[in-house]
Structures are given as C-alpha cells and as structure tokens.
Design an enzyme around this catalytic site. Structure first.
Site, PDB file in Angstrom:
ATOM      1  N   LEU A  64       0.863  -1.179   0.000  1.00  0.00           N
ATOM      2  CA  LEU A  64       0.000   0.000   0.000  1.00  0.00           C
ATOM      3  C   LEU A  64       0.901   1.232   0.000  1.00  0.00           C
ATOM      4  O   LEU A  64       1.457   1.615   1.017  1.00  0.00           O
ATOM      5  CB  LEU A  64      -0.899  -0.015   1.243  1.00  0.00           C
ATOM      6  CG  LEU A  64      -1.783  -1.255   1.421  1.00  0.00           C
ATOM      7  CD1 LEU A  64      -2.633  -1.136   2.675  1.00  0.00           C
ATOM      8  CD2 LEU A  64      -2.658  -1.481   0.189  1.00  0.00           C
TER       9      LEU A  64
ATOM     10  N   SER B 254       2.006  -1.933   4.475  1.00  0.00           N
ATOM     11  CA  SER B 254       1.572  -0.537   4.378  1.00  0.00           C
ATOM     12  C   SER B 254       2.778   0.365   4.587  1.00  0.00           C
ATOM     13  O   SER B 254       3.427   0.316   5.638  1.00  0.00           O
ATOM     14  CB  SER B 254       0.488  -0.248   5.418  1.00  0.00           C
ATOM     15  OG  SER B 254      -0.046   1.041   5.251  1.00  0.00           O
ATOM     16  N   ASP B 255       3.074   1.187   3.604  1.00  0.00           N
ATOM     17  CA  ASP B 255       4.283   2.010   3.617  1.00  0.00           C
ATOM     18  C   ASP B 255       4.177   3.133   4.651  1.00  0.00           C
ATOM     19  O   ASP B 255       3.143   3.327   5.297  1.00  0.00           O
ATOM     20  CB  ASP B 255       4.506   2.607   2.224  1.00  0.00           C
ATOM     21  CG  ASP B 255       5.976   2.897   1.947  1.00  0.00           C
ATOM     22  OD1 ASP B 255       6.789   2.825   2.882  1.00  0.00           O
ATOM     23  OD2 ASP B 255       6.306   3.184   0.785  1.00  0.00           O
ATOM     24  N   LEU B 256       5.264   3.887   4.781  1.00  0.00           N
ATOM     25  CA  LEU B 256       5.278   5.040   5.680  1.00  0.00           C
ATOM     26  C   LEU B 256       4.415   6.156   5.082  1.00  0.00           C
ATOM     27  O   LEU B 256       4.646   6.585   3.951  1.00  0.00           O
ATOM     28  CB  LEU B 256       6.702   5.555   5.875  1.00  0.00           C
ATOM     29  CG  LEU B 256       7.683   4.627   6.592  1.00  0.00           C
ATOM     30  CD1 LEU B 256       9.091   5.192   6.482  1.00  0.00           C
ATOM     31  CD2 LEU B 256       7.294   4.451   8.042  1.00  0.00           C
TER      32      LEU B 256
END
Length: 813
Positions: free
Chosen positions: A544, A616-618
């Site tokens: 994501l 889920s990315d930063l």
C-alpha cells in the site's frame, strides 16, 4: 379591476410591514446564520463519509463537491419557482426539516454501498465510466438534502423584501437580502471552524451531521414561530399573488455571464490557492480548513460591504471597480505569496496554537484582498437584475447559475488547469478573466481612467507572476537539491530531484514532502525484507503505497514471491519511479509486479483478492485524511484480505508521531490482530522507524530455513543488508509484543484521532525521537513481552541481550 387588485395588494404590504418588527428580522438573520453553519458541517461530514467509499482521492472529493453544488443549484431554481406560492418562512422551515431528515438517511445508504457486492461498482478499468458512476451516485445520494439547502436562500430573500413582491431595485431590500447572504456565509465559516477544530474528532464524523440536523430543526421551529400571520382568506390569496415576469427569460445574457464568472472564478481560485499553500504548509486538515475559512470570511466581508455600499452607489458603476480590484489582487497574490514565504516550509511559532495563528495571518494577507473584492460581484449582479422579477426569483436563478459554474470551476481547476497550465499560470488566467469582465463594465460606464490604470497594473503584475520562481532557495541551500523533472499533477508538483553532493535521487511532492531517497536503499528494502522473511511461503504480496519504489522493489529478489501488487494514489509517481529504475529493481515494469492507481483503503474495499502479506508504507500521519489508513476499520478490511496464515505489516515513522497517537494506532491494530509484534526498521534517535506486524496466530520461524533464505536474498539483492545478514542479526530487530491496553482510545473512521492529534504533537515538539524516544523506550518498549514471535531455539536471556543492545545502539551508554 386591476386598479382595485393593486390597491388591495398595497394594503397587504402595509399590513405585513406593520406586523414585522425589528427584533423578528434580527432573529431571522441569526437563524439564517445558524443555517449556514449547519450547511458546512453537512458538507464536510458527508464528503468524508463518501470518501471512505470512493477513496480519498482528488477525483472523488471533487466529484462529491460538484454533486453538492449542482444539487444546490436545483434547489435555488425550485426556491425561485415556489417563492410566490408559499409563505417564505414556512418554505424555509420545510427545507430545513427535509435536510435534517436526510442527514440520517445518508449513513444508511453509504453503509449499504460499502458491502462487497456494491462497492466494486464504483471501480472500473475505464476512468470515464468510473467517474460517471461515482458522479451519478453522489448526485442522487445528496440530491434531497442539497435541493433543500438551495431552497432556503430564495425563501429568505422573499422574506426580506416585504411580502415577496418587492424587487431588489429598492436599495433597502437589496441591502437586507445581501446582509442575510453575508451572515449565512459567516455562519458557514463558523461551521468549517467548529467541524475542523472540534466536532469531527470529538463528536464524530457521522455524528457531526446529526448535530447539524438538530441545528436545522431548531432553525425550522424558529422560522415557524416567527412567521408573520395572515388573518383572512382574502389576504392569504392576495399575498400569494405574484405578478412578476420569469427571471430566466428577462435577465440579460451579460448578467448570467457575470454570475457564471463569479462562481467559476472563485471556486477555481479556492482549488488553486489550496494547492498553492500546500507548497509550504504541513497539509493537515487544519491548514486546509484555514484556507476554506479565510475564503468564507472574505466572501462574508465582501457581501457585508456590498450591503452598505448598495445604498450609496449605483451597482452598474460599483461592480466594475470591485471586479477590477479583485483581478489586480488575484494577480498580485502570487507575488505576495512568494515574497512572504520564499517557498520555504512554513514553521511559524513554537507551538501548535502559534503555528495556526501564523498560518491564518499568512492566508489572510494573500487571499483575503482578492476574494473580498470578488465576493462583492454576485450581490451586485442581483441588483442589476432587480427589474426582472422578485428578489426570490432573481436571487434563486442567478445563484443557481453561479453555483453550477462553481462546480465547473472546481473541476476545471483540479483536472485541467493544474495539470496542463500550471499553478502560477492558472491563477493569472483567472485574474485575466476577471480583468476582461471589469474592463467591459468600466468602459461601458465611461470609467476609462480607472479602467486604464487597473489594466496596466494587473497586466504588469501578471507578467511577473506568470514566470515567478517555482523552486525554493532554501531547498537548494539546505538539501543541495537539483530539479531533474517535474509533473504538474492534480495532487500538486511531483518532482524527481538529485542531491548535488551525494548524487542520490529523491521523489518529492510539493517541494517539501519526500517519499525517500536512493541513498537509503538498504533501510527501504528492509521494509519489505522483514515481513516477507517472517512468512513461511509468501507467494502474493501487496504494497500500500509506492513512493520511490524501493520498498516494493525489495520484494523482487525474494525468489518465493511470485506476485506483487503495489497500490499508488498519484499516477505521476509511477512515472517518477521509472526514472529510478536502476535503484528499485525496475519495479514499475517488472513482469511479476502489478501497479494499481487507487486509494489504498478503496483498493482493499473493492477487491476480494487474498494476499499472504500486506505491507503498508510510511505515510505522513498528520496529512489530511491519511489517518484513515490507521483506523480499526481499515485494519479489519486488511485482515479480510489476508490468507489464513497471512501477515499485515504497518510501518510507522515514530519521529512523526506523539506517544498518544502511536498508542492509538497500536491499540487499534491490536484490537484486530490477536498477535501484534513490533520490529525496528531504523534504529536512530532522530528518525526511528518501527513496524507493527499482525497475524492470527503466533509467528514461529525455523532458524535454518531463515538462514537459507537470507543467503539467497543476499545473493540476489543488489544491496545486501548486513544488519539482517544472519538469523541472529535479523532477530535483533524484534522489539516485543504490543498488548491491547485497558481503556484504550482507538483511531476509527468516526473518530479519526491520529489525523487531528498528530499535527498538535508535531508543532508542540512531542514527537517520539531524541529524549522523548529514550524515555518511551525505557518506560514502555524495553518492558514489552516477547512471546508472539519465536525463533526456534531462542532463549530468554538472548531477548534481554537484544533489548540492551538496541538501547545501546540508540542512546549509547
């Protein structure tokens, strides 16, 4: 007979005027003020609720806004048509009751629409079909309420022109109607501020619309109580007569054009100014709310000034002057903005309150002069059309044209001007449209000297604004950044830049938001490596967020990963990622990678495909509506898209979170995933990064198998990560298990606390880094249990050793 009828009507006018008292008018002004506040709370609440279904994209939000405005324009037309057939305050009260009742229907329809069978209808490979489907749904969903909201203005205009048959040509009548409009707009300002700074997070997103519904009902009851009484059937019949021409057939094309230009230009400027301030602000809901609030305040002030000036100056002479001044101020706003900010990241004050005060002052200086002048246009157009019908018909029909144009202005600015023309150039173009209109009006009224002066000044400033700088000197000095390529997107400027000293590349948005850099390859690859290595057989992996492509690219060297899906919100980012193909394993064009352009939350909702791992990315936690990627509901949807033994990994930038926000996210995460573990992604005091990894069962890893996979990874990877070169080093990143706290405050769709609390922690210096991190590590992280993830053969004393080693790396002795 005609003469007798006219005499009887004049008697009724006198009777109605006698019955009305100043205090009743004052109360109606106040009621209409409250009505404006409720209307903006509805708009903000419904936009967020629909955004959860469509995804919080620029396209979706603009579609909802356009649907809202088009529905209101229909209401203006119907209010104008019905104005002579019903008592004004009774018609107003009915409209308020309708919108209040519909506020309870909207959430029910949206809840039904979010089902797995309905939600996919709003996604389609054809962008045109998807847009059309969403537009129709939004329009129909909001139609009853928006029509009712639109009806209220013509009814109030009807009330404030005696018995509804007096015209706007009467200076007293036009002044009263314009003042009511100004107060309604001022109420909208209060609605924006109360929703943004209090109601959405404390009261709740959906509940805020219920509170607004209660306010609408109170307004309806007050209007019915204050309604003038008609005592006889003859008087009632006479007062309902309205021998007035149809405004649509008698108002000149020029006046409709002015109403159109006013709506189109002002809403286009709101979109453009919002994008302009995103270059320097931290882009939270608060800063976006400030831009909208200053717009509404300026429109209200402009209308209030017009209410006073209408009694002293002819509208045909006044409108050319105010429009010309608005054009000049619009063109000059670019120069003022760049001079005041130098395109630096805005950081006024030492606290959140001081930051907000500085932001309000900056926006007011740049925006208020132009919008105050331009906000005077529509009320003056009403007066110029006064002979065409009653106030209700004039106001209703012209405001309908103005509102449809506003919807079009928002669409054109978002998807045409910003993308194809550019930010500065689009603002200058809008200023030019107003200037041309002003010159026509001024020369028509023989105000040639003023016309010549305003044209010369506006053109001169426009030339400067058109080619003003688009790079921050601060970025060049501080970060040594050289612009390689820029895309003008609906989400702002997307840039690929290079550090002239280190040679590393970055992708950034709007000058100051950076998605990562090529010099940090190992750490960003690690964000893929850790969750993938914790899973026994990760065939299908979902990312994501794409960013620089380094994290998603980190999955490619894992030989057992067969399918990779990366969801990215901004299309231009994919093009930027291709420019970094030498560093991200050419992730944008790799055969086993599928890139989807979509909102991450919406992708999960609309697709039932199951994955072994979701990463889920930063995401910057304080950015507007990013907080929905940290809610309980989001994690529940993600959990449903995992296979039975699947893992969900949420990366968190501790240096962008306060303790309360981190714990709200961790508790929300743990409320969905029975086993929640925390892992270090970056052991640094200045920019610490951790991951929450959730699963349905505890994680057990075979050290021998892990060693083999690590050897394979280091062989295939272009940049081996020495910090996870062996099973022991890999396991040194394990912090512990997060257990759901008693009396935890969850981050939810209804109460998006992270989105609203993080900006405060950010400006108040409460981020988890430096001394705050040291204290939090000692008090909380060091003492977490370590039972949900097991490296076979690991011993308790090894766990304690790892904790001590982590503390030593972070803080030294």
């Amino acid at each position: 007979m005609p003469h007798q009828s006219s005499t009887h009507g004049d008697t009724n006018i006198a009777a109605a005027a006698t019955e009305r008292t100043w205090w009743k008018d004052l109360l109606i002004y106040f009621v209409f003020f409250l009505s404006g506040a409720a209307a903006l709370v509805y708009e903000i609440s419904w936009t967020r609720q629909i955004g959860l279904l469509f995804g919080h994209t620029v396209h979706a939000s603009t579609i909802v806004l356009a649907s809202y405005f088009v529905g209101m324009s229909i209401g203006y037309l119907l209010g104008a048509k019905w104005s002579g057939r019903i008592s004004p305050l009774k018609g107003y009260a009915i409209a308020e009751v309708v919108v209040a009742a519909w506020a309870f229907v909207v959430p029910l329809i949206l809840q039904w629409s979010e089902s797995s069978t309905i939600a996919p209808w709003f996604s389609n490979s054809s962008f045109a079909l998807q847009t059309a489907t969403r537009a129709v749904f939004s329009f129909l969903l909001l139609l009853p309420a928006t029509i009712a909201l639109g009806v209220t203005l013509p009814m109030i205009a009807d009330y404030f022109t005696e018995d509804g048959r007096s015209q706007m040509s009467n200076a007293r009548n036009s002044s009263r109607v314009t003042l009511a409009y100004a107060l309604n707009t001022a109420g909208a300002l209060i609605g924006v501020l109360s929703a943004t700074f209090f109601m959405l997070v404390v009261v709740g997103v959906c509940t805020s619309s219920y509170v607004a519904a209660g306010l609408s009902v109170l307004c309806a009851l007050a209007a019915l109580f204050l309604e003038p009484k008609v005592t006889t059937p003859e008087e009632r019949e006479a007062s309902s007569e309205s021998p007035v021409q149809d405004c649509r057939s008698t108002v000149g094309t020029g006046l409709f054009s002015l109403a159109f230009l006013s709506g189109f230009g002002i809403l286009a400027l709101q979109v453009l100014y919002t994008r302009m301030f995103s270059l320097v602000f931290h882009n939270s809901t608060y800063t976006f709310g400030i831009v909208v609030a200053v717009f509404l305040a300026s429109l209200a002030i402009g209308a209030a000034i017009t209410s006073r000036l209408q009694r002293r100056f002819a509208a045909n002479r006044l409108i050319g002057v105010t429009t010309g001044l608005g054009a000049l101020a619009t063109a000059g706003s670019v120069v003022v903005f760049v001079l005041l900010t130098d395109l630096k990241y805005f950081s006024s004050g030492d606290s959140f309150v001081q930051y907000m005060a500085g932001a309000i002052l900056l926006v007011s200086i740049v925006v208020a002069p132009a919008i105050t002048c331009l906000g005077m246009m529509l009320p003056q157009v009403w007066v110029l059309a006064a002979q065409s019908g009653t106030a209700a018909k004039v106001v209703g029909n012209l405001t309908a044209m103005n509102t449809v144009a506003a919807a079009l202005g928002a669409l054109v600015a978002s998807f045409v001007m910003l993308v194809w023309i550019g930010l500065w150039q689009s603002i200058v173009l809008i200023a030019s449209l107003f200037l041309i209109s002003s010159l026509v009006l001024l020369y028509r009224n023989k105000q040639t000297k003023f016309a010549t002066a305003i044209a010369a000044l506006t053109v001169a400033i426009s030339v400067v604004s058109w080619q003003y700088q688009t790079e921050s000197e601060f970025n060049r000095r501080e970060y040594n950044e050289r612009l390689i390529k820029r895309w003008n997107s609906a989400y702002g400027w997307i840039d690929v830049v290079q550090n002239e000293k280190s040679g590393s590349f970055k992708i950034r948005q709007n000058l100051h938001y950076r998605f990562g850099k090529t010099g940090g390859n190992v750490r960003e690859y690690r964000q893929a490596h850790i969750p993938i290595l914790l899973h026994d057989s990760p065939d299908d992996v979902l990312f994501l967020g794409l960013g620089t492509g380094l994290t998603a690219g980190g999955a490619i060297p894992h030989s057992n990963v067969e399918n990779i899906v990366a969801v990215e919100l901004i299309p231009e980012v994919v093009d930027a990622v291709r420019m970094l193909s030498d560093f991200n394993y050419n992730v944008a064009d790799d055969s086993k990678v599928d890139i989807q352009i979509d909102d991450a939350r919406h992708y999960l909702l609309a697709n039932e495909r199951a994955f072994d791992i979701i990463i889920s990315d930063l995401f910057v936690p304080w950015e507007s509506e990013t907080g929905y990627l940290y809610t309980v509901e989001h994690y529940e949807i993600a959990s449903q898209r995992l296979k039975q033994d699947g893992l969900f990994c949420q990366w968190l930038p501790l240096y962008q979170l306060g303790e309360r926000e981190f714990e709200s996210i961790a508790n929300s995460f743990a409320s969905v995933f029975p086993h929640t573990t925390i892992w270090w992604g970056q052991l640094e005091t200045t920019s610490p990064v951790v991951a929450l990894i959730g699963s349905r069962s505890s994680i057990e890893v075979d050290p021998i198998e892990l060693a083999q996979r690590l050897d394979s990874l280091n062989t295939n990877a272009t940049a081996p990560d020495q910090s996870i070169a062996t099973p022991e080093r890999f396991w040194d990143h394990y912090i512990g298990d997060w257990q759901l706290q008693a009396n935890a405050q969850f981050n939810t769709d209804e109460h998006p606390r992270v989105e609203f609390l993080t900006p405060m922690s950010n400006r108040d210096g409460k981020m988890i880094k430096g001394k705050v991190l040291k204290q939090y590590f000692t008090d909380v992280l060091f003492n977490l249990p370590m039972t949900s993830a097991t490296l076979q053969g690991d011993k308790l004393q090894d766990s304690l050793r790892r904790r001590s080693a982590q503390k030593l790396i972070l803080f030294g002795r």
